[in-house]
Design a protein around this motif. Structure first.
Motif, mmCIF file in Angstrom:
data_model
loop_
_atom_site.group_PDB
_atom_site.id
_atom_site.type_symbol
_atom_site.label_atom_id
_atom_site.label_comp_id
_atom_site.label_asym_id
_atom_site.label_seq_id
_atom_site.Cartn_x
_atom_site.Cartn_y
_atom_site.Cartn_z
ATOM 1 N N ASP A 358 0.814 -1.209 0.000
ATOM 2 C CA ASP A 358 0.000 0.000 0.000
ATOM 3 C C ASP A 358 0.846 1.256 0.000
ATOM 4 N N ASN A 359 2.080 1.166 0.494
ATOM 5 C CA ASN A 359 2.919 2.350 0.604
ATOM 6 C C ASN A 359 4.095 2.327 -0.368
ATOM 7 N N ARG A 360 4.047 1.406 -1.374
ATOM 8 C CA ARG A 360 5.230 1.289 -2.232
ATOM 9 C C ARG A 360 5.483 2.561 -3.044
ATOM 10 N N VAL A 361 4.406 3.310 -3.329
ATOM 11 C CA VAL A 361 4.586 4.546 -4.086
ATOM 12 C C VAL A 361 5.298 5.579 -3.229
ATOM 13 N N PHE A 362 5.035 5.521 -1.912
ATOM 14 C CA PHE A 362 5.573 6.540 -1.021
ATOM 15 C C PHE A 362 6.880 6.110 -0.372
ATOM 16 N N GLU A 363 7.106 4.806 -0.310
ATOM 17 C CA GLU A 363 8.310 4.322 0.353
ATOM 18 C C GLU A 363 9.405 4.073 -0.671
ATOM 19 N N SER A 364 10.569 4.542 -0.328
ATOM 20 C CA SER A 364 11.751 4.310 -1.160
ATOM 21 C C SER A 364 12.950 4.389 -0.239
ATOM 22 N N ARG A 365 14.119 4.248 -0.815
ATOM 23 C CA ARG A 365 15.314 4.325 0.017
ATOM 24 C C ARG A 365 15.457 5.708 0.646
ATOM 25 N N SER A 366 15.053 6.746 -0.084
ATOM 26 C CA SER A 366 15.153 8.102 0.447
ATOM 27 C C SER A 366 13.945 8.472 1.296
ATOM 28 N N ASN A 367 12.841 7.752 1.126
ATOM 29 C CA ASN A 367 11.633 8.025 1.906
ATOM 30 C C ASN A 367 11.028 6.697 2.338
ATOM 31 N N PRO A 368 11.510 6.131 3.433
ATOM 32 C CA PRO A 368 11.065 4.795 3.832
ATOM 33 C C PRO A 368 9.657 4.749 4.411
ATOM 34 N N GLY A 369 8.987 5.855 4.613
ATOM 35 C CA GLY A 369 7.635 5.858 5.164
ATOM 36 C C GLY A 369 7.619 6.281 6.623
ATOM 37 N N ALA A 370 6.432 6.720 7.116
ATOM 38 C CA ALA A 370 6.303 7.277 8.464
ATOM 39 C C ALA A 370 6.701 6.268 9.538
ATOM 40 N N GLY A 371 6.225 5.006 9.390
ATOM 41 C CA GLY A 371 6.543 3.997 10.397
ATOM 42 C C GLY A 371 8.035 3.761 10.535
ATOM 43 N N ARG A 372 8.719 3.686 9.388
ATOM 44 C CA ARG A 372 10.165 3.460 9.418
ATOM 45 C C ARG A 372 10.895 4.656 10.030
ATOM 46 N N TRP A 373 10.485 5.848 9.648
ATOM 47 C CA TRP A 373 11.141 7.032 10.199
ATOM 48 C C TRP A 373 11.006 7.067 11.725
ATOM 49 N N ILE A 374 9.842 6.698 12.225
ATOM 50 C CA ILE A 374 9.636 6.693 13.674
ATOM 51 C C ILE A 374 10.542 5.665 14.336
ATOM 52 N N GLN A 375 10.680 4.496 13.715
ATOM 53 C CA GLN A 375 11.574 3.479 14.278
ATOM 54 C C GLN A 375 13.017 3.946 14.269
ATOM 55 N N TYR A 376 13.427 4.616 13.180
ATOM 56 C CA TYR A 376 14.794 5.143 13.127
ATOM 57 C C TYR A 376 15.027 6.158 14.246
ATOM 58 N N ALA A 377 14.002 6.981 14.548
ATOM 59 C CA ALA A 377 14.159 8.010 15.582
ATOM 60 C C ALA A 377 14.258 7.393 16.969
ATOM 61 N N LEU A 378 13.477 6.330 17.202
ATOM 62 C CA LEU A 378 13.464 5.725 18.526
ATOM 63 C C LEU A 378 14.601 4.736 18.735
ATOM 64 N N GLN A 379 15.078 4.144 17.650
ATOM 65 C CA GLN A 379 16.167 3.165 17.743
ATOM 66 C C GLN A 379 17.301 3.559 16.810
ATOM 67 N N PRO A 380 17.980 4.645 17.149
ATOM 68 C CA PRO A 380 19.045 5.107 16.255
ATOM 69 C C PRO A 380 20.265 4.195 16.240
ATOM 70 N N GLY A 381 20.399 3.351 17.237
ATOM 71 C CA GLY A 381 21.542 2.455 17.303
ATOM 72 C C GLY A 381 21.127 1.085 17.784
ATOM 73 N N SER A 382 22.141 0.230 18.016
ATOM 74 C CA SER A 382 21.852 -1.139 18.444
ATOM 75 C C SER A 382 21.345 -1.193 19.880
ATOM 76 N N LYS A 383 21.765 -0.230 20.717
ATOM 77 C CA LYS A 383 21.323 -0.188 22.101
ATOM 78 C C LYS A 383 20.224 0.853 22.240
ATOM 79 N N SER A 384 19.081 0.414 22.638
ATOM 80 C CA SER A 384 17.942 1.319 22.773
ATOM 81 C C SER A 384 17.055 0.852 23.921
#
Length: 712
Positions: A358-384
């Motif tokens: 459903d999000n393939r049009v919006f998700e790409s390597r440069s724009n992985p989607g809202a869910g992915r961005w939130i995960q990147y923000a909360l888990q920026p590294g291996s220890k979280s």
């Protein structure tokens, strides 16, 4: 029985002496009368005839004289015994009804320079008043901490005095207005309130007396109203007013990169007194066997001080925290304060998203989607400290909410009514829900149904509002309110917001009950939160745009990471109730708790409301138990801040607050004034005695002459 006369002798032994005196005239008569054998002679016949005609009158005169002479010592003894009439409502001023209101609040634990507590002074004055009572008088004692529980009106003064010896000052705040109202109601219902006396015994220190609370108590006409205090001696006292965490939840084993505010507690101290000298004292923070002891230095005249303390990661706070200040002052109760802090190894997040098709049009390597961005923000590294479970809303089940702290909805349009009810249950248990619009939709019909499922009335425009040119984020016009999820980073936010642009957003409607956390440049809401008005214990945070590059450049800006960390940590902290309460009040222990216990005292919890069945009697760390009898947490109960303020109340303020009909007691006035209500018989007896003495003198001479004339 009520209304009967009670004849009371203050010195009964004098009455006994008077009764013994009655026998004196009789003994004189019996011991000294002469027994002669009659000798008849010629003229005796005429004398017997004359005597027989006067004998009855002479004997009557002698009986009257004997009665008067016997009555004289009796009346003298009674007068010296100081008799009074008591216990009769037929006589004005008899049958006293005493109502003692004794301030046993926590501030009555204050010790003066002589080492005597305020409460002990109240008991001494109450005892002095009770000692002035006589048999038939009635005494009622009301305590200011629990006016509904009074010592029943007893005519046995000794019983009431013995009961006074068993009570002690409470840790609860004083409720003087409630006590006055309780006594007033009792007097209104009584048969003769005009013969009653009310004594209010209180020190009227600022911790137990608030002149801004009007007691609005008008007593019946004729009731005597007296009060003691206010005590004018200033006493030195240091207290811990506040012991609170910056966050209501502590994350264990947090990494060095995690904010230290998750482990920081704040301790606020305050001093009373008219001198406030420069000094130093020890402040101890005790967690199990761990103890942090530091020196607190006070400048001269300094009355308040706040100390921040970062708790080590390795310290287990599950059994509560105690702060104690070592201070040699006038009250020890407020030297300690307790804190129950929820602790967790990590924050568990359930991310309801549908990445992929459903999000393939919006998700790409440069724009992985809202869910992915939130995960990147909360888990920026291996220890979280975050444990994130990503799930498609279509396969979401209620069991998936087990141990979940935060639910993030990036696809709220896919949550049906059943799933919405499960999320609402999560909110009701103190959880956090963060909602963002689906980035792939061009129309948004889901807002009204989603907010309704969450118990809110929010709505939004069907189509996104396009910002051309893009707009930046801004702080709300009103300052960030206390308890806002972003409160702790409010100082850094303006600089971070300036570099963030929003390309499109939803226009919110019906959000009067919401808290606006961030706005757009034109002042329209960008991020809002709700749930603080008591709709449910949890918290809802709603973003008018998803963190996706098609809606905003936030994912690539410095704002992204601190914003989502604070929205979740701060939002979760405000959603979770602080496990605390105040002594003397009913406390909300939460659902699932059936009882709380401390030092052998167990209080049941009302199942329907989750509150205690009675008010809390004493401070400390109380253990909460579930229906299996297992301990499920700690509840920290303390004295209400300010209730131990030992500052003396202003005498004029106290007098004006009570009203002009109240009279201030002097040191010995209670004992002196109390005797005037008993009708004394001393003066009437002395008057009768004087009359009888005169009568005895006159009648004695008259009767003697009549005897001689009758015989001769």
């Amino acid at each position: 029985m009520p209304g009967d006369l009670a004849f009371i002798l203050i010195s009964p032994w004098m009455a006994v002496a008077g009764a013994v005196g009655v026998s004196i005239p009789l003994l004189i008569h019996l011991l000294f009368r002469r027994r002669r054998k009659p000798v008849k002679w010629a003229a005796m016949l005429f004398l017997e005839e004359a005597w027989s005609s006067r004998r009855k009158r002479i004997r009557l005169e002698q009986m009257i004289l004997l009665f008067i002479r016997c009555a004289i010592p009796v009346l003298l003894g009674l007068a010296l015994a100081q008799p009074v009439l008591d216990g009769s409502r037929l006589l004005p001023g008899s049958g006293r009804s005493i109502h003692l209101i004794i301030d046993d609040g926590v501030v009555s634990n204050t010790t003066n320079s002589s080492g005597q507590r305020d409460f002990d002074i109240h008991i001494e004055r109450a005892t002095s008043i009770l000692e002035s009572l006589k048999p038939g008088d009635r005494a009622v004692v009301t305590l200011t901490t629990d006016p509904k529980s009074t010592q029943a009106g007893a005519t046995d003064v000794g019983t009431t005095m013995n009961w006074l010896k068993t009570i002690s000052p409470s840790e609860q705040p004083s409720r003087i207005p409630d006590a006055l109202m309780k006594v007033r109601d009792e007097l209104v219902e009584s048969e003769s309130p005009g013969s009653s006396e009310v004594y209010l015994l209180s020190s009227f220190r600022e911790g137990g007396f608030d002149p801004d609370i009007d007691h609005e108590t008008e007593f019946p006409e004729g009731v005597s109203l007296s009060y003691s205090g206010p005590f004018e001696e200033h006493t030195e006292n240091t207290r811990i007013n506040r012991l609170e965490p910056l966050r209501n939840i502590r994350i264990e084993r947090s990494s060095a990169n995690d904010p230290s505010i998750d482990r920081t507690i704040m301790i606020e101290l305050e001093r009373d007194g008219n001198m406030l000298p420069g000094t130093s004292m020890r402040l101890n923070t005790i967690i199990g066997s761990w103890n942090d002891s530091r020196t607190i230095t006070w400048e001269k005249g300094e009355s308040t001080k706040t100390v921040g303390m970062e708790l080590p990661n390795e310290v287990d706070v599950s059994n509560g925290i105690k702060a104690h200040v070592e201070s040699d002052d006038s009250m020890s109760i407020d030297d300690s304060r307790y804190l129950a802090l929820e602790s967790s190894e990590a924050i568990h997040v359930l991310l309801l998203d549908r990445p992929g098709e459903d999000n393939r049009v919006f998700e790409s390597r440069s724009n992985p989607g809202a869910g992915r961005w939130i995960q990147y923000a909360l888990q920026p590294g291996s220890k979280s400290t975050y444990r994130i479970l990503e799930m498609d809303p279509s396969v979401f089940q209620m069991v998936d909410l087990h141990d979940v702290d935060v639910v993030i909805l990036t696809r709220p349009d896919l949550v049906d009514r059943t799933s919405g009810s499960w999320i609402r249950t999560h909110l009701d248990s103190g959880g956090l829900v963060l909602v963002t619009p689906p980035e792939s939709l061009s129309t948004h019909e889901w807002v009204a149904s989603t907010s309704s499922q969450l118990g809110l009335s929010w709505n939004a425009s069907m189509e996104p509002r396009i910002h051309d040119p893009s707009t930046s984020l801004a702080m709300p016009t009103d300052p960030v309110n206390t308890g806002s999820p972003l409160e702790l980073i409010s100082a850094e936010l303006p600089a971070l917001l300036e570099t963030t642009q929003v390309h499109q957003s939803l226009e919110m409607k019906n959000i009067e009950s919401a808290n606006v956390l961030l706005t757009l440049e034109d002042g329209s809401p960008a991020i809002i939160s709700g749930g603080s008005r008591g709709v449910f214990p949890g918290n809802v945070i709603f973003m008018t745009f998803p963190p996706s590059m098609n809606w905003t450049d936030m994912p690539t800006r410095p704002l992204m990471v601190p914003l989502f960390h604070e929205l979740i940590r701060g939002g979760l902290s405000s959603a979770r109730k602080s496990s605390s309460g105040f002594v003397g009040e009913f406390v909300d222990a939460g659902h699932g708790v059936v009882s709380i216990s401390n030092d052998g005292v167990r209080i049941p919890i009302i199942e329907e409301t989750g509150t205690t069945s009675t008010s809390i009697p004493n401070r400390g760390l109380w253990t909460m138990f579930d229906n299996r009898g297992a301990a499920v947490g700690q509840l920290a109960l303390n004295t209400r801040p300010g209730s131990t303020d030992t500052t003396p109340g202003d005498p004029e303020t106290v007098s004006n607050w009570l009203g002009g009909e109240w009279t201030r007691l002097e040191s010995d006035s209670t004992r002196t004034a109390s005797h005037g209500n008993h009708p004394s018989l001393v003066f009437p007896l002395l008057l009768i005695l004087a009359i009888l003495v005169i009568l005895e003198t006159v009648m004695g001479r008259m009767f003697t002459r009549s005897i001689h004339s009758g015989v001769g």
